[in-house]
Scaffold this active site. Sequence first.
Site, short mmCIF file in Angstrom:
data_model
loop_
_atom_site.label_atom_id
_atom_site.label_comp_id
_atom_site.label_asym_id
_atom_site.label_seq_id
_atom_site.Cartn_x
_atom_site.Cartn_y
_atom_site.Cartn_z
N VAL A 115 25.50 -4.02 36.02
CA VAL A 115 24.12 -4.49 35.88
C VAL A 115 24.09 -5.98 35.57
O VAL A 115 23.26 -6.72 36.12
CB VAL A 115 23.39 -3.68 34.79
N HIS A 116 24.98 -6.45 34.72
CA HIS A 116 25.04 -7.88 34.42
C HIS A 116 25.39 -8.68 35.67
O HIS A 116 24.84 -9.78 35.89
CB HIS A 116 26.06 -8.15 33.31
#
Length: 642
Positions: free
Chosen positions: A578-579
């Site tokens: 996600v990052h």
Amino acid sequence: MDKKKDLLENEQFLRIQKLNAADAGKRQSITVDDEGELYGLDTSGNSPANEHTATTITQNHSVVASNGDVAFIPGTATEGNTEIVTEEVIETDDNMFKTHVKTLSSKEKARYRQGSSNFISYFDDMSFEHRPSILDGSVNEPFKTKFVGPTLEKEIRRREKELMAMRKNLHHRKSSPDAVDSVGKNDGAAPTTVPTAATSETVVTVETTIISSNFSGLYVAFWMAIAFGAVKALIDYYYQHNGSFKDSEILKFMTTNLFTVASVDLLMYLSTYFVVGIQYLCKWGVLKWGTTGWIFTSIYEFLFVIFYMYLTENILKLHWLSKIFLFLHSLVLLMKMHSFAFYNGYLWGIKEELQFSKSALAKYKDSINDPKVIGALEKSCEFCSFELSSQSLSDQTQKFPNNISAKSFFWFTMFPTLIYQIEYPRTKEIRWSYVLEKICAIFGTIFLMMIDAQILMYPVAMRALAVRNSEWTGILDRLLKWVGLLVDIVPGFIVMYILDFYLIWDAILNCVAELTRFGDRYFYGDWWNCVSWADFSRIWNIPVHKFLLRHVYHSSMSSFKLNKSQATLMTFFLSSVVHELAMYVIFKKLRFYLFFFQMLQMPLVALTNTKFMRNRTIIGNVIFWLGICMGPSVMCTLYLTF
């Protein structure tokens, strides 16, 4: 015997039996385990129960040829959605059934805390209570209510007077014969030593408690320095650009396509009510959560994020600042949808189990003499009734499934939390002065962030892009230029990091909490005192940590049968993905720099747990702050330069 056979062949009963089998793990909260397990700490906890994910169950059917009765050998099971796969095995011993039916007695051990009669709820993982944020509780409120000016001098003078009075008293006793004689006469008691200050025979005992001072004045001076620094930077920029702020690139970024961004954000919010529709269909009996409801929800959650990423990038072609705002907000809404849907999904399973157990008891209680089978059904009723009734204690009208409504979901989306439950601690009233204070803090912090970005960060970012677009002269030359850019951007990023934290986790979340009368303001811990990355991962972002703990870490253990180490790896992997997606939204390229550094936290956690580092807390905190100061700058310059 036919009724007994009918019951034992019922898939719902088989499911209940497997959930409470000795080898099926404890039927309890998915997050009963200590939070430290998520980060490789040495803790011991119970095995989590299952979240609603499709799982295959193998049921071994033992057909007893001697008398024609059918016994079922338990397999493995989960609390999630199940698909029954049967395997017939011909057996010739009725003892098979008797042996495996004994596993039903493990229900009590699985659903009760060891050594007590207390139930183990699915939602025992975390609690909400009335508590202020750290800055409010430790800094702001004491400053407002207890600040009285300088106190150190008063305390020193008070102690000096006490010491002088004691010395005068000792001198008076020494000079008075009657006082000296009376010292040795204590009604037969042991003589009392009288300390004196005039001679070396005895020593005067002086209180040596460290005198602490109040640093509230420095708190005021800090914000005063920030304010004057911001005003000076603003004036300098104004005169350097011919008396205008129109040339500010950051201001242009902040004010471009505002209506479009607001419209997309509203559409994104309204589209989250899809999960409410799914729950309504389950409530009306159109869908069953365990077969189709969870599938529709999971597919929609995946498409939700992908669609809005595609919309902002390829169709609307928004600026990177607008895209990252919408992307991060879509993640917040995604987590809220997931928590709402799967909370109620779990309760649908509990409700169905309760209905089956009650009907089975009513039908078979008088015809089946096996106490273990009856006991399993009775314990099932007892646990399920407790689980359903304990979700709403103060408002009986909101008991499941009455909590499924657009209004309930609306309030959940307004609350500053990512974990859904029916009840939260609420304050009695809104403190409008506090709201005004936080609104001023929000806009003031945004103003400071814009100045920091415009003066300290934007020029360095432009130089980094120029380096990336320049002619390639070798890796060494590019690395030297990158190091120079890194050194230049570090101060600006440190300021930006701290301001960003304060803006989101203190100013905005506390403002929203006050407006919604949300009582639990524990949005972050004292992460600035961290001595390891395990501590930081837990306490710097409490809402996201709670979500990952319940819906990723423990759910992966339940659904995929992962051990603690594998579940930790799964959690860090998902977080890292996600990052990295966030970096893709900003820079339009995948380099996996942030993914790598996110995953690097796991060996760093192991390093801080070594014997050498365990008791060296100051060194640990220095290393932590080195990472905080350097990490964001390294990430930004890497993505811009290479």
